[in-house]
Design a protein around this motif. Structure first.
Motif, short mmCIF file in Angstrom:
data_model
loop_
_atom_site.label_atom_id
_atom_site.label_comp_id
_atom_site.label_asym_id
_atom_site.label_seq_id
_atom_site.Cartn_x
_atom_site.Cartn_y
_atom_site.Cartn_z
N ASP A 28 -11.61 48.44 15.60
CA ASP A 28 -11.72 47.25 16.55
C ASP A 28 -10.83 46.30 16.12
OD1 ASP A 28 -13.80 45.98 18.36
OD2 ASP A 28 -13.93 44.61 16.70
N GLU B 20 -6.56 48.59 17.79
CA GLU B 20 -6.73 47.83 18.79
C GLU B 20 -6.37 46.40 18.88
OE1 GLU B 20 -11.29 48.33 19.85
OE2 GLU B 20 -10.64 49.18 21.53
N ASP C 10 -14.19 50.56 19.36
CA ASP C 10 -14.80 49.39 18.62
C ASP C 10 -15.14 49.90 17.28
OD1 ASP C 10 -14.07 47.84 20.86
OD2 ASP C 10 -16.18 48.10 21.43
MG MG Z 1 -13.22 46.38 22.01
#
Ligand code: MG
Ligand code: C2E
Ligand code: MG
Ligand code: MG
Length: 283
Positions: free
Chosen positions: A203, A237, A181
């Motif tokens: 993130d 991500e 993150d």
């Molecule tokens: Mg996450």
């Protein structure tokens, strides 16, 4: 009967609040026994080369197979487990099971390079954590290079000394470290240069707006460029759309993860998935 709508609403609210608290308490108590009762299970989500979409690794993600409530996502219990300390036992199980499974895939000929395992701050700070990692590696017959540990930005920032020493030890063994993150915490970019880490996982919130917002795009671009210059690897991500993937590829972001490629899947589906995503490359 309640006198007015106001009172009825209040009582409903109070009942809801009450049952939410009872539910939390029940879950909290059950968490401690859930490891021994073998109620935790793992799903795996592929991490891919953004350009070729070849699967390079998988992240293990824990779920709680609750006897009454069904399959619970981490959202329902990780915070509680951190509060009451059950996370230590859960995390140890996750680490051992992830490595056992990964070593088995490798023995069966898998070309996956690594497994990414989430580690909570409380678990990492537990005395003997580094030895537990070593033990899990040797028990499963895993090479340290197969393991990537995902930790949070705040863990690296707080109690720096012991944590940094342990991170250095793990890296000396050959285990790699990722900041999960990344971007949501407070690490300054100049600090990043000294941090004993190998991978930044940008993130999802940054990736969400990468097309709509010029500012977010500039930020992601800066992180990717900085990471490259600092010899850090980057994973984006939460990639959900093909145009996000294309944008990240253009920026030179090496790796990505997200529903576009695959949701987290059960272990049996991993070998086939590894091949299928590559076959489905659009270009
Ligand atoms: Mg996450
Ligand atoms: P995380 O480590 O950042 O994991 C990524 C989360 O985002 C996962 O949720 C994954 O299913 C979800 N995700 C991946 N791609 C997409 C996408 O394209 N769109 C959307 N909307 N979501 C996506 P999950 O499995 O519910 O896990 C949530 C969090 O719970 C994890 O976030 C991690 O912080 C924590 N967690 C999961 N497993 C473990 C564990 O074994 N130990 C610890 N300490 N924490 C864990
Ligand atoms: Mg993670
Ligand atoms: Mg993450």
């Amino acid at each position: 009967l309640a006198k007015g709508a106001g009172k009825g609403t209040w009582q409903r609210y109070r009942n809801d609040l009450h049952s939410a608290m009872v539910e939390r308490l029940a879950l909290r108590t059950a968490l401690h026994e859930a490891v021994d009762a073998e109620q935790f299970v793992l799903q795996y989500q592929p991490i891919v080369d953004v350009r070729t979409q070849i699967v390079v690794g998988v992240e293990s993600l824990v779920r709680w197979q609750h006897p009454d409530r069904g399959l619970l996502s981490p959202y329902h219990f990780i915070e509680l487990a951190e509060e009451n300390g059950a996370i230590v036992g859960i995390g140890e199980w996750v680490l051992r099971e992830s490595l056992r499974q990964f070593a088995q895939w490798r023995a069966a000929g898998s070309t996956l390079r690594y497994i990414s395992v989430n580690v909570s701050a409380r678990q990492f700070r537990q005395p003997g954590f580094v030895d537990k990692v070593r033990a899990a590696l040797s028990e499963s017959g895993s090479r340290p290079e197969w393991l990537l540990l995902e930790i949070t930005e705040s863990l690296v920032l707080r109690d720096a000394e012991q944590v940094w020493a342990d991170l250095e030890t793990l890296r000396a063994v050959g285990v790699r470290i990722a900041i999960d993150d990344f971007g949501t915490g407070y690490s300054s970019l100049s600090y990043l240069r000294q941090m004993p880490v190998d991978v930044l996982k940008i993130d999802k919130s940054f990736i969400d707006d990468i097309l709509a917002s010029k500012q977010q795009r500039a930020l992601v671009n800066a992180i990717v460029t900085l990471a490259r210059n600092l010899d850090l690897t980057v994973v984006a991500e939460g990639i959900e759309h093909a145009d996000q993937r294309a944008m990240l590829a253009r920026m030179g972001c090496p790796y990505g993860q997200g529903y576009l490629f695959s949701r987290p899947v059960w272990p049996d589906d991993v070998p086939a998935l590894t091949a299928a995503i590559v076959a489905g490359v659009a270009g």
